[in-house]
Design a protein around this motif. Structure first.
Motif: not given
Length: 471
Positions: A4-13, A336-343, A345-353
């Motif tokens: 992903a190139t942009r973080p979603g709301r879930r990543a920001v949260e 922004g760097e932290f949010a894209i990392l979160a995105e 991580l959730l892309q790699f491990f979607p079970q961590l939603e």
């Protein structure tokens, strides 16, 4: 599939309420700050820098010669910078990986590979000897292909390792996913020679051990200049001076006290997050029973690992450089760097939603153009510098410290005879060329990833000139 190139709301949260400081350093067991130097002291050896390289130098110097008077000074606090902000991957590699080593030191790689393994064994032995509990686990590292185009690169890595007598086992997709349960895993290579540890606990333990061995440590003490004074070297600080016979400079990404060395490294900013502890269900959903360190294989990459209390540290990907080698601490905080990392991580491990991060932080890496440590001798060999680790210094710092001591003591050893030790990287150009070159390279790395790893003219030219740039 791509990252992903942009973080979603879930990543920001996920990161919005995280504490903006290194998890490793934000714990009650962190030692109280030591006094600053406020007088004139003398020493046989002055060590400048309270990170891994400086601490290993002080401990090793005291163990080699118990009568040697050793002083260590740190500008801030022990492990405040790179040594307290990294992922805790303690690798046997001294060359930032096999590929980089073969490209730059092909003839020496069998020796460097052996010395790297001896270094890792030496670190484990030292922790045992010195009574340091750093939650160390020799579980190795899995280098992961997340996309089909990365699989061939892992095969080449495994073959190159076999040529050097290393066993880096290639795991095809099904086997790799048995080790790590992620829909993104296409294949992996297992490197057994990586020790996962708590970097702050290692640094704090080394500082305590150094003091038991007689080393005097001063924090909040910045060396502002070095000059000759007869048979001595005078290292100046704001409140007191050190008269030393020999000096080792281990200042990482901070500007060197020696101005002529400042073009050899640039501070590149790396970012990481730490999650809350996983629940038993979350932990089980990941597989990852071997608790290996993980790293993926693209031009820009992530590194991630489990802590002793089953949190996930997830970092890497982007690497920011600021004009003029600006190392100001405000750059530690990049939402922004932290949010894209979160995105990611959730892309790699979607079970961590729904998981939350408790800490987010950044730190500067002492990047040089050959991606691995180098040494410099000045003041007739009485001052030795060891810097340039480019993000892989947790293990290599032990080797760098021993080598720096060999050099400053005037010893001829297997280490000092290495071309790796006797040579230096190509310096970076002055500004504005430095900023322009690094910025273009960063953009081309991103483009390379979109083009399935194809390097393109710019990156190929930088490789040929020895002016590559590592994310």
């Amino acid at each position: 599939m791509t990252w992903a190139t942009r973080p979603g709301r879930r990543a920001v949260e996920m990161v919005a309420q995280a504490s903006p400081e290194s998890f490793w350093l934000d714990r009650p067991e962190r030692p109280a700050a030591r006094d600053r130097l406020s007088d004139e002291v003398d020493a046989d050896l002055l060590v400048v820098g309270g990170g891994f390289t400086g601490l290993w130098t002080a401990v090793t110097a005291a163990e080699r010669d118990p009568g040697r008077r050793v002083v260590l000074v740190e500008r801030d606090r022990i492990a405040e910078h790179a040594s307290g902000r990294n992922g805790g991957f303690c690798s046997a590699s001294l060359t930032h990986g096999i590929g980089n080593g073969l490209e730059r030191f092909a003839d020496e790689m069998p020796t460097l590979t052996r010395l790297g393994r001896e270094t890792l064994d030496g670190i484990e032995a030292a922790m045992d000897r010195l009574g340091i509990d750093a939650d160390a686990e020799r579980n190795g590292e899995l280098d992961i292909a997340n996309f089909d185009w990365q699989v061939d690169g892992l095969r080449e890595l495994s073959s190159a390792a076999a040529f050097l007598g290393q066993e880096l086992t290639m795991l095809p997709g099904p086997q790799a996913r048995e080790r790590v349960n992620s829909p993104m895993v296409r294949a992996a290579v297992h490197d057994p020679d990586v020790l996962m540890l708590d970097p702050a606990k290692l640094a704090w333990g080394l500082a305590e051990a150094a003091q038991r061995l007689g080393v005097r440590i001063y924090e909040g003490t910045e060396i502002t200049g070095i000059g000759r004074e007869g048979e001595w070297l005078r290292a100046q600080t704001g409140y007191g001076d050190v008269l030393a016979r020999r000096i080792v400079l281990a200042t990482s990404a901070s500007p060197s006290v020696l101005r002529r060395l400042r073009l050899f490294t640039v501070p590149v900013w790396d970012y990481a997050l730490m999650t809350e502890p996983l629940t038993a269900e979350q932990r089980a959903s990941l597989g990852w029973a071997g608790r290996e360190g993980l790293a993926d294989s693209g031009p820009r990459f992530h590194y991630f690992r489990l802590t002793a209390d089953d949190r996930i540290l997830f970092g890497g990907w982007d690497a920011l450089y600021h004009y003029g080698s600006d190392g100001a601490r405000r750059h530690e905080f990049e939402p922004g760097e932290f949010a894209i990392l979160a995105e990611h991580l959730l892309q790699f491990f979607p079970q961590l939603e729904g998981i939350r991060a408790t800490h987010t932080w950044g730190g500067a890496i002492d990047t040089c153009s050959r991606f691995c440590a180098f040494w410099d001798r000045s003041f007739g060999g009485r001052v030795v510098s060891a810097v340039g680790f480019t993000g892989l210094g947790v293990g290599a710092s032990h080797f760098a410290a021993a080598t720096a001591l060999d050099l400053v003591d005037g010893l001829e050893t297997e280490r000092t005879a290495l071309n790796m030790v006797r040579s230096k990287p190509i310096p970076f150009p002055p500004e504005p060329l430095r900023w322009a070159g690094i910025t273009i390279t960063r953009h081309q790395l991103a483009r390379s990833e979109r083009r399935e790893g194809r390097r393109g003219a710019w990156l190929s030219a930088m490789d040929k000139l020895g002016l590559g740039f590592d994310s």
